[in-house]
Motif scaffolding. Structure first.
Motif, PDB file in Angstrom:
ATOM      1  N   LEU A   1       8.830   5.673   5.033  1.00 29.32           N
ATOM      2  CA  LEU A   1       9.794   4.821   5.698  1.00 29.32           C
ATOM      3  C   LEU A   1       9.032   4.141   6.818  1.00 29.32           C
ATOM      4  CD1 LEU A   1      12.704   3.836   6.019  1.00 29.32           C
ATOM      5  CD2 LEU A   1      13.089   5.785   7.549  1.00 29.32           C
ATOM      6  N   LEU A   2       8.831   2.829   6.688  1.00 29.87           N
ATOM      7  CA  LEU A   2       7.956   2.096   7.596  1.00 29.87           C
ATOM      8  C   LEU A   2       8.736   1.221   8.561  1.00 29.87           C
ATOM      9  CD1 LEU A   2       5.293   0.809   5.033  1.00 29.87           C
ATOM     10  CD2 LEU A   2       5.298   2.957   6.308  1.00 29.87           C
ATOM     11  N   GLN A   3       8.279   1.219   9.795  1.00 26.47           N
ATOM     12  CA  GLN A   3       8.740   0.222  10.744  1.00 26.47           C
ATOM     13  C   GLN A   3       7.986  -1.061  10.399  1.00 26.47           C
ATOM     14  OE1 GLN A   3       7.438   0.730  14.869  1.00 26.47           O
ATOM     15  NE2 GLN A   3       9.604   0.597  15.452  1.00 26.47           N
TER      16      GLN A   3
ATOM     17  N   GLU B   1       4.658   5.581  -5.482  1.00 29.74           N
ATOM     18  CA  GLU B   1       4.756   5.516  -6.941  1.00 29.74           C
ATOM     19  C   GLU B   1       3.612   6.256  -7.633  1.00 29.74           C
ATOM     20  OE1 GLU B   1       5.084   1.328  -7.809  1.00 29.74           O
ATOM     21  OE2 GLU B   1       7.173   1.262  -7.104  1.00 29.74           O
ATOM     22  N   GLN B   2       2.790   6.943  -6.856  1.00 30.42           N
ATOM     23  CA  GLN B   2       1.664   7.746  -7.343  1.00 30.42           C
ATOM     24  C   GLN B   2       0.684   6.924  -8.180  1.00 30.42           C
ATOM     25  OE1 GLN B   2       3.190  11.332  -9.128  1.00 30.42           O
ATOM     26  NE2 GLN B   2       4.103  11.997  -7.205  1.00 30.42           N
ATOM     27  N   ARG B   3       0.474   5.709  -7.772  1.00 32.42           N
ATOM     28  CA  ARG B   3      -0.498   4.826  -8.426  1.00 32.42           C
ATOM     29  C   ARG B   3      -1.795   4.904  -7.613  1.00 32.42           C
ATOM     30  NH1 ARG B   3       3.414  -0.146  -8.560  1.00 32.42           N
ATOM     31  NH2 ARG B   3       1.472  -1.288  -8.620  1.00 32.42           N
ATOM     32  N   TYR B   4      -2.399   6.084  -7.629  1.00 35.25           N
ATOM     33  CA  TYR B   4      -3.516   6.398  -6.746  1.00 35.25           C
ATOM     34  C   TYR B   4      -4.788   5.632  -7.081  1.00 35.25           C
ATOM     35  CZ  TYR B   4      -0.393  10.173  -5.438  1.00 35.25           C
ATOM     36  OH  TYR B   4       0.690  10.885  -5.023  1.00 35.25           O
TER      37      TYR B   4
ATOM     38  N   GLU C   1       0.837  -1.203   0.000  1.00 34.07           N
ATOM     39  CA  GLU C   1       0.000   0.000   0.000  1.00 34.07           C
ATOM     40  C   GLU C   1       0.870   1.251   0.000  1.00 34.07           C
ATOM     41  OE1 GLU C   1      -2.468   3.105   2.349  1.00 34.07           O
ATOM     42  OE2 GLU C   1      -0.741   1.994   3.090  1.00 34.07           O
ATOM     43  N   ALA C   2       1.914   1.279   0.823  1.00 34.71           N
ATOM     44  CA  ALA C   2       2.813   2.434   0.869  1.00 34.71           C
ATOM     45  C   ALA C   2       3.537   2.618  -0.467  1.00 34.71           C
ATOM     46  CB  ALA C   2       3.817   2.283   2.004  1.00 34.71           C
TER      47      ALA C   2
END
Length: 160
Positions: free
Chosen positions: A87-89, A22-25, A16-17
């Motif tokens: 930036l995901l944990q 990548e602006q694939r909305y 999802e992030a």
């Protein structure tokens, strides 16, 4: 659909992030159920989005309008276009109810949004209520809690 694994839930959050970065909305929007919401509370530990003001509380229709605005050629606030980086944990699976097909996943993040020379950094955590629907995972609720949710903000253009 067979039982959902913890790893599948974690992979969903990362994917999802990536769609957002990548602006694939349109593809991102397809991740939401028809009754899905994107909610950004205004105060720490806010429990109700309807009785209290929020930074954002958007149903799928409002999300679609925002996605269309981002794609529009006459959207001057997006010239040049904003870009983002998540930036995901590592996400944690908070609950799994296989019988209902409902799952809760939490993920801390550092999010950067940039446009031209401006760069804004936000820190917080996302809590996802995911459901199994039509042999796929869908977002019923994405709650975005900002660490400094009660601070004054400029325009947040994209999605965290």
């Amino acid at each position: 659909m067979s039982e959902i694994s913890r790893q599948a839930l974690i992979d969903f959050v990362y994917a999802e992030a990536r769609l957002l970065d990548e602006q694939r909305y349109e593809q991102w929007l397809d991740l939401f159920t028809e009754d899905g919401y994107y909610w950004m509370p205004l105060v720490h530990d806010q429990q109700d989005a309807r009785l209290h003001a929020s930074l954002m509380h958007e149903d799928k229709l409002l999300l679609r309008i925002r996605v269309e605005r981002l794609a529009g050629r006459r959207t001057f606030s997006q010239q040049p276009k904003s870009r983002s980086h998540h930036l995901l944990q590592q996400p944690t699976v908070e609950s799994m109810d296989e019988e209902k097909g409902e799952y809760t996943v939490r993920c801390a993040f550092h999010y950067t949004e940039t446009r031209g020379d401006n760069q804004d950094i936000y820190v917080g955590w996302n809590t996802y209520t995911l459901v199994r629907q039509d042999d796929a995972l869908k977002i019923r609720l994405k709650r975005v809690d900002l660490l400094n949710c009660d601070a004054p903000f400029g325009n947040i253009q994209l999605f965290m």
